[in-house]
Design an enzyme around this catalytic site. Structure first.
Site, PDB file in Angstrom:
ATOM      1  N   ARG A 172       0.833  -1.214   0.000  1.00 45.82           N
ATOM      2  CA  ARG A 172       0.000   0.000   0.000  1.00 45.82           C
ATOM      3  C   ARG A 172       0.867   1.264   0.000  1.00 45.82           C
ATOM      4  O   ARG A 172       0.551   2.259  -0.654  1.00 45.82           O
ATOM      5  CB  ARG A 172      -0.925   0.016   1.227  1.00 45.82           C
ATOM      6  CG  ARG A 172      -1.983  -1.060   1.185  1.00 45.82           C
ATOM      7  CD  ARG A 172      -2.909  -0.980   2.386  1.00 45.82           C
ATOM      8  NE  ARG A 172      -3.733   0.218   2.382  1.00 45.82           N
ATOM      9  CZ  ARG A 172      -4.862   0.349   1.690  1.00 45.82           C
ATOM     10  NH1 ARG A 172      -5.304  -0.649   0.959  1.00 45.82           N
ATOM     11  NH2 ARG A 172      -5.555   1.461   1.745  1.00 45.82           N
ATOM     12  N   CYS A 222      13.479  -1.311  21.725  1.00 50.73           N
ATOM     13  CA  CYS A 222      13.099  -2.468  22.546  1.00 50.73           C
ATOM     14  C   CYS A 222      13.086  -3.789  21.780  1.00 50.73           C
ATOM     15  O   CYS A 222      12.892  -4.841  22.387  1.00 50.73           O
ATOM     16  CB  CYS A 222      11.730  -2.234  23.183  1.00 50.73           C
ATOM     17  SG  CYS A 222      10.374  -2.362  22.015  1.00 50.73           S
ATOM     18  N   CYS A 240      12.019  -2.668  16.517  1.00 49.12           N
ATOM     19  CA  CYS A 240      12.125  -1.341  17.122  1.00 49.12           C
ATOM     20  C   CYS A 240      13.556  -1.179  17.648  1.00 49.12           C
ATOM     21  O   CYS A 240      14.057  -2.065  18.344  1.00 49.12           O
ATOM     22  CB  CYS A 240      11.112  -1.235  18.266  1.00 49.12           C
ATOM     23  SG  CYS A 240      11.381   0.199  19.333  1.00 49.12           S
ATOM     24  N   HIS A 278      -6.863   8.683  10.831  1.00 52.05           N
ATOM     25  CA  HIS A 278      -6.517   7.254  10.814  1.00 52.05           C
ATOM     26  C   HIS A 278      -5.023   7.014  10.654  1.00 52.05           C
ATOM     27  O   HIS A 278      -4.606   5.930  10.277  1.00 52.05           O
ATOM     28  CB  HIS A 278      -7.307   6.527   9.716  1.00 52.05           C
ATOM     29  CG  HIS A 278      -8.783   6.487   9.990  1.00 52.05           C
ATOM     30  ND1 HIS A 278      -9.727   6.131   9.066  1.00 52.05           N
ATOM     31  CD2 HIS A 278      -9.478   6.780  11.126  1.00 52.05           C
ATOM     32  CE1 HIS A 278     -10.939   6.187   9.601  1.00 52.05           C
ATOM     33  NE2 HIS A 278     -10.819   6.599  10.844  1.00 52.05           N
ATOM     34  N   GLY A 331     -16.048  12.028  -0.674  1.00 55.12           N
ATOM     35  CA  GLY A 331     -15.508  10.693  -0.924  1.00 55.12           C
ATOM     36  C   GLY A 331     -15.422   9.790   0.278  1.00 55.12           C
ATOM     37  O   GLY A 331     -14.437   9.069   0.428  1.00 55.12           O
TER      38      GLY A 331
HETATM   39  N1  APR Z   1     -15.029  11.198  -5.866  1.00 57.77           N
HETATM   40  C1  APR Z   1     -15.765  11.226  -4.728  1.00 57.77           C
HETATM   41  N2  APR Z   1     -16.141  10.125  -4.074  1.00 57.77           N
HETATM   42  C2  APR Z   1     -15.770   8.936  -4.576  1.00 57.77           C
HETATM   43  C3  APR Z   1     -15.005   8.823  -5.749  1.00 57.77           C
HETATM   44  C4  APR Z   1     -14.635  10.022  -6.419  1.00 57.77           C
HETATM   45  N3  APR Z   1     -13.923   9.999  -7.532  1.00 57.77           N
HETATM   46  N4  APR Z   1     -14.779   7.507  -5.986  1.00 57.77           N
HETATM   47  C5  APR Z   1     -15.376   6.830  -5.004  1.00 57.77           C
HETATM   48  N5  APR Z   1     -15.981   7.685  -4.144  1.00 57.77           N
HETATM   49  C6  APR Z   1     -16.729   7.371  -2.938  1.00 57.77           C
HETATM   50  C7  APR Z   1     -17.392   6.024  -2.948  1.00 57.77           C
HETATM   51  O1  APR Z   1     -18.655   6.093  -3.576  1.00 57.77           O
HETATM   52  C8  APR Z   1     -17.496   5.710  -1.462  1.00 57.77           C
HETATM   53  O2  APR Z   1     -18.705   6.222  -0.915  1.00 57.77           O
HETATM   54  O3  APR Z   1     -15.802   7.328  -1.874  1.00 57.77           O
HETATM   55  C9  APR Z   1     -16.332   6.501  -0.856  1.00 57.77           C
HETATM   56  C10 APR Z   1     -15.205   5.643  -0.335  1.00 57.77           C
HETATM   57  O4  APR Z   1     -15.688   4.887   0.729  1.00 57.77           O
HETATM   58  P1  APR Z   1     -14.756   3.921   1.583  1.00 57.77           P
HETATM   59  O5  APR Z   1     -13.939   3.092   0.658  1.00 57.77           O
HETATM   60  O6  APR Z   1     -15.660   3.260   2.551  1.00 57.77           O
HETATM   61  O7  APR Z   1     -13.738   4.918   2.289  1.00 57.77           O
HETATM   62  P2  APR Z   1     -13.854   5.729   3.627  1.00 57.77           P
HETATM   63  O8  APR Z   1     -15.245   6.237   3.827  1.00 57.77           O
HETATM   64  O9  APR Z   1     -12.732   6.690   3.624  1.00 57.77           O
HETATM   65  O10 APR Z   1     -13.571   4.604   4.690  1.00 57.77           O
HETATM   66  C11 APR Z   1     -13.329   4.957   5.999  1.00 57.77           C
HETATM   67  O11 APR Z   1     -12.548   2.757   6.561  1.00 57.77           O
HETATM   68  O12 APR Z   1     -11.458   1.506   4.985  1.00 57.77           O
HETATM   69  C12 APR Z   1     -11.372   2.006   6.271  1.00 57.77           C
HETATM   70  O13 APR Z   1      -9.721   3.018   7.628  1.00 57.77           O
HETATM   71  C13 APR Z   1     -10.211   2.955   6.320  1.00 57.77           C
HETATM   72  O14 APR Z   1     -10.148   5.349   6.452  1.00 57.77           O
HETATM   73  C14 APR Z   1     -10.879   4.262   5.950  1.00 57.77           C
HETATM   74  C15 APR Z   1     -12.235   4.143   6.608  1.00 57.77           C
END
Ligand code: APR
Length: 252
Positions: free
Chosen positions: A73, A160, A157, A122, A197
Protein backbone atom coordinates in the site's frame (compact mmCIF):
# COMPACT_ATOMS: atom_id res chain seq x y z
CA UNK A 1 -27.73 16.39 -13.29
CA UNK A 2 -25.63 19.02 -11.58
CA UNK A 3 -26.63 22.49 -12.75
CA UNK A 4 -24.42 25.58 -12.78
CA UNK A 5 -26.92 27.09 -10.33
CA UNK A 6 -26.23 24.31 -7.84
CA UNK A 7 -22.47 24.68 -8.25
CA UNK A 8 -22.82 28.43 -7.71
CA UNK A 9 -24.94 27.81 -4.60
CA UNK A 10 -22.22 25.53 -3.18
CA UNK A 11 -19.49 28.05 -4.06
CA UNK A 12 -21.48 30.81 -2.34
CA UNK A 13 -21.77 28.77 0.85
CA UNK A 14 -18.03 28.06 0.80
CA UNK A 15 -17.18 31.69 0.12
CA UNK A 16 -19.18 33.17 2.99
CA UNK A 17 -18.31 30.41 5.44
CA UNK A 18 -16.40 31.54 8.49
CA UNK A 19 -15.82 28.14 10.05
CA UNK A 20 -15.48 25.63 7.26
CA UNK A 21 -14.89 21.97 8.01
CA UNK A 22 -13.85 19.56 5.25
CA UNK A 23 -13.93 15.79 5.75
CA UNK A 24 -12.41 13.49 3.14
CA UNK A 25 -12.29 9.74 2.67
CA UNK A 26 -10.84 7.20 0.28
CA UNK A 27 -12.93 8.56 -2.62
CA UNK A 28 -10.79 11.70 -2.93
CA UNK A 29 -7.72 9.53 -3.58
CA UNK A 30 -9.37 6.93 -5.80
CA UNK A 31 -8.82 9.09 -8.92
CA UNK A 32 -5.12 9.06 -7.99
CA UNK A 33 -5.13 5.27 -8.18
CA UNK A 34 -4.79 4.61 -4.44
CA UNK A 35 -6.75 1.41 -3.79
CA UNK A 36 -9.46 1.75 -1.14
CA UNK A 37 -10.21 -0.94 1.41
CA UNK A 38 -13.44 -1.70 -0.34
CA UNK A 39 -11.93 -1.99 -3.84
CA UNK A 40 -11.38 -5.53 -5.00
CA UNK A 41 -7.66 -6.08 -5.35
CA UNK A 42 -5.75 -7.79 -8.05
CA UNK A 43 -2.83 -10.19 -8.03
CA UNK A 44 -1.05 -11.22 -4.88
CA UNK A 45 -3.52 -9.59 -2.53
CA UNK A 46 -6.77 -10.55 -4.23
CA UNK A 47 -7.45 -13.45 -1.85
CA UNK A 48 -7.27 -11.28 1.25
CA UNK A 49 -9.96 -9.10 2.76
CA UNK A 50 -8.23 -5.82 3.66
CA UNK A 51 -10.49 -5.37 6.68
CA UNK A 52 -9.12 -8.68 7.98
CA UNK A 53 -5.52 -7.48 7.56
CA UNK A 54 -5.95 -4.13 9.25
CA UNK A 55 -6.39 -5.38 12.79
CA UNK A 56 -4.10 -5.82 15.81
CA UNK A 57 -5.05 -9.53 15.84
CA UNK A 58 -3.96 -10.04 12.25
CA UNK A 59 -0.62 -8.41 13.05
CA UNK A 60 -0.12 -10.59 16.12
CA UNK A 61 -0.98 -13.71 14.14
CA UNK A 62 1.13 -12.92 11.10
CA UNK A 63 3.26 -9.77 11.32
CA UNK A 64 5.05 -10.52 8.04
CA UNK A 65 1.77 -10.76 6.11
CA UNK A 66 0.43 -7.50 7.53
CA UNK A 67 3.76 -5.66 7.18
CA UNK A 68 4.03 -6.80 3.54
CA UNK A 69 0.47 -5.68 2.85
CA UNK A 70 1.35 -2.22 4.12
CA UNK A 71 4.59 -2.23 2.10
CA UNK A 72 2.40 -2.80 -0.97
CA UNK A 73 0.00 0.00 0.00
CA UNK A 74 2.85 2.36 0.87
CA UNK A 75 4.42 1.80 -2.54
CA UNK A 76 1.04 2.52 -4.21
CA UNK A 77 0.79 5.80 -2.29
CA UNK A 78 4.33 6.77 -3.22
CA UNK A 79 3.61 6.20 -6.91
CA UNK A 80 0.33 8.17 -6.77
CA UNK A 81 0.00 11.88 -7.50
CA UNK A 82 -2.59 14.31 -6.12
CA UNK A 83 -5.53 14.71 -8.52
CA UNK A 84 -7.65 17.78 -9.37
CA UNK A 85 -9.88 17.04 -6.36
CA UNK A 86 -6.96 17.35 -3.93
CA UNK A 87 -5.78 20.50 -5.70
CA UNK A 88 -9.25 22.05 -5.57
CA UNK A 89 -9.50 21.43 -1.81
CA UNK A 90 -6.06 22.99 -1.32
CA UNK A 91 -7.30 26.02 -3.27
CA UNK A 92 -10.46 26.23 -1.13
CA UNK A 93 -8.21 26.21 1.94
CA UNK A 94 -6.09 29.00 0.46
CA UNK A 95 -9.25 31.10 -0.01
CA UNK A 96 -10.53 30.11 3.42
CA UNK A 97 -7.49 29.95 5.72
CA UNK A 98 -9.68 29.15 8.74
CA UNK A 99 -10.89 25.91 7.11
CA UNK A 100 -10.07 22.68 8.93
CA UNK A 101 -9.34 19.71 6.68
CA UNK A 102 -9.89 16.33 8.31
CA UNK A 103 -9.04 13.18 6.41
CA UNK A 104 -9.57 9.50 7.03
CA UNK A 105 -6.89 8.76 4.47
CA UNK A 106 -3.47 7.53 5.48
CA UNK A 107 -1.85 8.85 2.30
CA UNK A 108 -0.16 12.26 2.04
CA UNK A 109 -1.83 13.44 -1.16
CA UNK A 110 -3.53 16.41 0.55
CA UNK A 111 -0.13 17.63 1.77
CA UNK A 112 1.40 17.08 -1.64
CA UNK A 113 -1.41 19.14 -3.22
CA UNK A 114 -0.55 22.01 -0.88
CA UNK A 115 -3.16 21.57 1.84
CA UNK A 116 -2.08 23.00 5.13
CA UNK A 117 -1.81 20.63 8.10
CA UNK A 118 -4.60 18.15 7.34
CA UNK A 119 -5.73 16.23 10.39
CA UNK A 120 -5.11 12.52 9.84
CA UNK A 121 -7.75 10.70 11.87
CA UNK A 122 -6.52 7.25 10.81
CA UNK A 123 -2.77 7.90 10.88
CA UNK A 124 -0.11 8.12 8.21
CA UNK A 125 1.05 5.12 6.22
CA UNK A 126 4.48 6.64 5.53
CA UNK A 127 5.32 6.51 9.24
CA UNK A 128 6.17 3.49 11.38
CA UNK A 129 5.99 3.02 15.13
CA UNK A 130 6.92 0.47 17.77
CA UNK A 131 4.17 -2.17 18.07
CA UNK A 132 4.82 -2.28 21.83
CA UNK A 133 4.69 1.54 22.18
CA UNK A 134 7.81 1.14 24.35
CA UNK A 135 8.36 4.89 24.78
CA UNK A 136 4.71 5.87 24.84
CA UNK A 137 2.04 5.94 22.14
CA UNK A 138 3.18 6.57 19.43
CA UNK A 139 6.89 5.63 19.55
CA UNK A 140 7.89 6.65 16.04
CA UNK A 141 10.62 4.71 14.28
CA UNK A 142 12.62 6.09 11.37
CA UNK A 143 13.14 3.40 8.75
CA UNK A 144 15.34 3.63 5.70
CA UNK A 145 13.19 3.72 2.56
CA UNK A 146 14.58 0.35 1.34
CA UNK A 147 13.40 -1.31 4.53
CA UNK A 148 9.95 0.26 4.55
CA UNK A 149 9.29 -0.84 0.94
CA UNK A 150 10.52 -4.39 1.35
CA UNK A 151 7.96 -7.18 1.43
CA UNK A 152 9.34 -8.91 4.48
CA UNK A 153 9.08 -9.27 8.24
CA UNK A 154 8.75 -5.98 10.12
CA UNK A 155 12.12 -4.65 11.30
CA UNK A 156 12.68 -4.47 15.06
CA UNK A 157 12.12 -1.34 17.12
CA UNK A 158 15.61 0.12 17.77
CA UNK A 159 14.69 0.81 21.42
CA UNK A 160 13.10 -2.47 22.55
CA UNK A 161 13.26 -4.99 19.71
CA UNK A 162 9.47 -5.34 19.33
CA UNK A 163 8.32 -5.36 15.70
CA UNK A 164 7.71 -2.08 13.88
CA UNK A 165 4.21 -1.48 12.56
CA UNK A 166 2.63 1.17 10.35
CA UNK A 167 1.43 4.27 12.20
CA UNK A 168 -2.18 3.78 11.14
CA UNK A 169 -5.35 3.14 13.10
CA UNK A 170 -6.50 -0.45 12.76
CA UNK A 171 -10.06 -1.67 13.19
CA UNK A 172 -10.79 -1.87 16.90
CA UNK A 173 -8.12 0.70 17.84
CA UNK A 174 -8.52 4.16 19.31
CA UNK A 175 -8.04 7.18 17.06
CA UNK A 176 -5.18 9.55 17.93
CA UNK A 177 -6.78 11.56 20.79
CA UNK A 178 -5.45 14.99 19.76
CA UNK A 179 -6.66 14.57 16.17
CA UNK A 180 -10.06 13.40 17.35
CA UNK A 181 -10.46 16.30 19.79
CA UNK A 182 -9.59 18.82 17.06
CA UNK A 183 -12.01 17.14 14.66
CA UNK A 184 -14.92 17.15 17.13
CA UNK A 185 -14.24 20.80 17.95
CA UNK A 186 -14.21 21.71 14.24
CA UNK A 187 -17.51 19.87 13.74
CA UNK A 188 -19.14 21.53 16.73
CA UNK A 189 -18.39 25.04 15.45
CA UNK A 190 -18.63 24.53 11.69
CA UNK A 191 -21.04 26.70 9.73
CA UNK A 192 -20.38 24.75 6.52
CA UNK A 193 -19.28 21.13 6.28
CA UNK A 194 -17.94 19.75 2.99
CA UNK A 195 -17.78 15.95 2.89
CA UNK A 196 -15.87 14.35 0.03
CA UNK A 197 -15.51 10.69 -0.92
CA UNK A 198 -16.48 8.81 2.19
CA UNK A 199 -19.00 6.02 2.56
CA UNK A 200 -19.80 7.34 6.03
CA UNK A 201 -19.85 3.91 7.64
CA UNK A 202 -16.69 3.96 9.76
CA UNK A 203 -17.16 5.73 13.08
CA UNK A 204 -16.26 8.03 14.70
CA UNK A 205 -15.30 9.87 11.48
CA UNK A 206 -18.74 9.20 10.02
CA UNK A 207 -20.36 11.02 12.93
CA UNK A 208 -18.50 14.29 12.30
CA UNK A 209 -20.80 15.59 9.52
CA UNK A 210 -23.81 14.68 11.66
CA UNK A 211 -22.33 16.57 14.61
CA UNK A 212 -21.74 19.57 12.33
CA UNK A 213 -25.29 19.34 11.01
CA UNK A 214 -26.72 19.13 14.54
CA UNK A 215 -24.75 22.27 15.40
CA UNK A 216 -26.34 24.09 12.47
CA UNK A 217 -23.84 23.60 9.66
CA UNK A 218 -24.87 23.48 6.00
CA UNK A 219 -23.69 20.08 4.76
CA UNK A 220 -22.41 19.60 1.20
CA UNK A 221 -21.52 16.13 0.00
CA UNK A 222 -19.42 15.15 -3.03
CA UNK A 223 -19.77 11.48 -3.93
CA UNK A 224 -20.82 9.85 -7.21
CA UNK A 225 -22.69 7.21 -5.21
CA UNK A 226 -25.24 7.64 -2.44
CA UNK A 227 -23.60 7.17 0.97
CA UNK A 228 -24.68 7.03 4.61
CA UNK A 229 -24.08 10.82 4.68
CA UNK A 230 -26.35 11.60 1.70
CA UNK A 231 -29.67 11.63 3.63
CA UNK A 232 -28.19 14.28 5.94
CA UNK A 233 -26.67 16.46 3.23
CA UNK A 234 -28.26 19.78 2.29
CA UNK A 235 -26.65 19.51 -1.14
CA UNK A 236 -25.40 16.32 -2.76
CA UNK A 237 -23.05 16.78 -5.71
CA UNK A 238 -23.30 13.36 -7.28
CA UNK A 239 -20.05 13.32 -9.26
CA UNK A 240 -16.39 12.38 -8.92
CA UNK A 241 -14.47 14.86 -6.78
CA UNK A 242 -11.85 15.44 -9.49
CA UNK A 243 -14.57 16.62 -11.91
CA UNK A 244 -16.81 18.67 -9.68
CA UNK A 245 -14.50 20.33 -7.14
CA UNK A 246 -12.50 22.26 -9.77
CA UNK A 247 -15.84 23.58 -11.12
CA UNK A 248 -16.81 24.68 -7.60
CA UNK A 249 -13.45 26.46 -7.24
CA UNK A 250 -14.01 28.25 -10.54
CA UNK A 251 -17.33 29.53 -9.21
CA UNK A 252 -15.83 30.76 -5.93
N1 APR B 1 -15.03 11.20 -5.87
C1 APR B 1 -15.77 11.23 -4.73
N2 APR B 1 -16.14 10.12 -4.07
C2 APR B 1 -15.77 8.94 -4.58
C3 APR B 1 -15.00 8.82 -5.75
C4 APR B 1 -14.64 10.02 -6.42
N3 APR B 1 -13.92 10.00 -7.53
N4 APR B 1 -14.78 7.51 -5.99
C5 APR B 1 -15.38 6.83 -5.00
N5 APR B 1 -15.98 7.69 -4.14
C6 APR B 1 -16.73 7.37 -2.94
C7 APR B 1 -17.39 6.02 -2.95
O1 APR B 1 -18.66 6.09 -3.58
C8 APR B 1 -17.50 5.71 -1.46
O2 APR B 1 -18.71 6.22 -0.91
O3 APR B 1 -15.80 7.33 -1.87
C9 APR B 1 -16.33 6.50 -0.86
C10 APR B 1 -15.21 5.64 -0.33
O4 APR B 1 -15.69 4.89 0.73
P1 APR B 1 -14.76 3.92 1.58
O5 APR B 1 -13.94 3.09 0.66
O6 APR B 1 -15.66 3.26 2.55
O7 APR B 1 -13.74 4.92 2.29
P2 APR B 1 -13.85 5.73 3.63
O8 APR B 1 -15.25 6.24 3.83
O9 APR B 1 -12.73 6.69 3.62
O10 APR B 1 -13.57 4.60 4.69
C11 APR B 1 -13.33 4.96 6.00
O11 APR B 1 -12.55 2.76 6.56
O12 APR B 1 -11.46 1.51 4.98
C12 APR B 1 -11.37 2.01 6.27
O13 APR B 1 -9.72 3.02 7.63
C13 APR B 1 -10.21 2.95 6.32
O14 APR B 1 -10.15 5.35 6.45
C14 APR B 1 -10.88 4.26 5.95
C15 APR B 1 -12.24 4.14 6.61
Amino acid sequence: MITETLIQQVADHLRVSQRLMILTGAGISSESGVPTFRDSLEGLWSRYDPAQLATPDAFRRDPTLVWSWYAFRRAAVRRAQPNPGHHALAEIQRRQPQAVLITQNVDDLHERAGSRAPIHLHGNIARSKCAAACRGEPTHIELPIEVSEAESAPPPCPYCGAPARPDVVWFGEMLPPAALTTAHAAAARADVCLVVGTSGVVVPAAHLPLEAKAAGAFVIEVNPVESAITPHADVWLSAPAGDILPRVVEAL
